[in-house]
Design a protein around this motif. Structure first.
Motif, mmCIF file in Angstrom:
data_model
loop_
_atom_site.group_PDB
_atom_site.id
_atom_site.type_symbol
_atom_site.label_atom_id
_atom_site.label_comp_id
_atom_site.label_asym_id
_atom_site.label_seq_id
_atom_site.Cartn_x
_atom_site.Cartn_y
_atom_site.Cartn_z
ATOM 1 N N GLU A 1 0.835 -1.203 0.000
ATOM 2 C CA GLU A 1 0.000 0.000 0.000
ATOM 3 C C GLU A 1 0.872 1.257 0.000
ATOM 4 O OE1 GLU A 1 -3.672 2.081 2.449
ATOM 5 O OE2 GLU A 1 -2.581 0.418 3.389
ATOM 6 N N LEU B 1 -14.510 -3.216 1.538
ATOM 7 C CA LEU B 1 -13.216 -3.117 0.846
ATOM 8 C C LEU B 1 -13.195 -3.981 -0.408
ATOM 9 C CD1 LEU B 1 -10.508 -3.072 3.662
ATOM 10 C CD2 LEU B 1 -10.837 -1.354 1.875
ATOM 11 N N ALA C 1 -5.393 0.439 -1.093
ATOM 12 C CA ALA C 1 -5.722 0.127 0.291
ATOM 13 C C ALA C 1 -5.133 -1.244 0.582
ATOM 14 C CB ALA C 1 -7.234 0.121 0.500
#
Length: 115
Positions: A19, A47, A31
């Motif tokens: 990330e 996510l 992310a």
């Protein structure tokens, strides 16, 4: 702009390194998360649904992702980097390996430059 999610087990070493390394790019949002329930940032349906591309570090991560989050995967491309849990956070060897593996895959799948 593509949303790219990096996944490992604990979200403490490999995926946070990825990330940080790829967050410098201006053409993607990044992310990271972990598959374990006690991960620093546990993987969530939100996510998974957010991601266009999900890079997992090991095949076991892909299996867990596909089993637990199948409904949220939509059209996300899931790619295994085959990077073992042998590195510390921001280890120069890990950074080089991440860049090399992502570059090859990025070139093959999207023809976009990588970090």
């Amino acid at each position: 702009m593509k949303n790219v999610l990096f996944v490992c087990s604990q979200n403490r070493l490999r995926s946070p390194t990825a990330e940080q390394v790829f967050s410098k790019r201006h053409d993607i949002e990044v992310a990271s998360a972990g598959t374990n329930h006690d991960a620093d940032t546990p993987l969530s349906h939100e996510l998974v649904a957010w991601a266009d591309i999900i890079f997992v570090m090991e095949k076991t991560h892909r299996s867990k992702l596909q089993k637990k989050f199948k409904a949220s995967l939509k059209a996300a491309k899931v790619i295994c980097l085959d990077i073992p849990d042998d590195y510390e956070f921001m280890d120069p060897e890990l950074i080089a390996l991440l860049k090399a593996r992502v570059r090859v895959i990025w070139t093959e799948t999207s023809r976009r430059p990588s970090a």
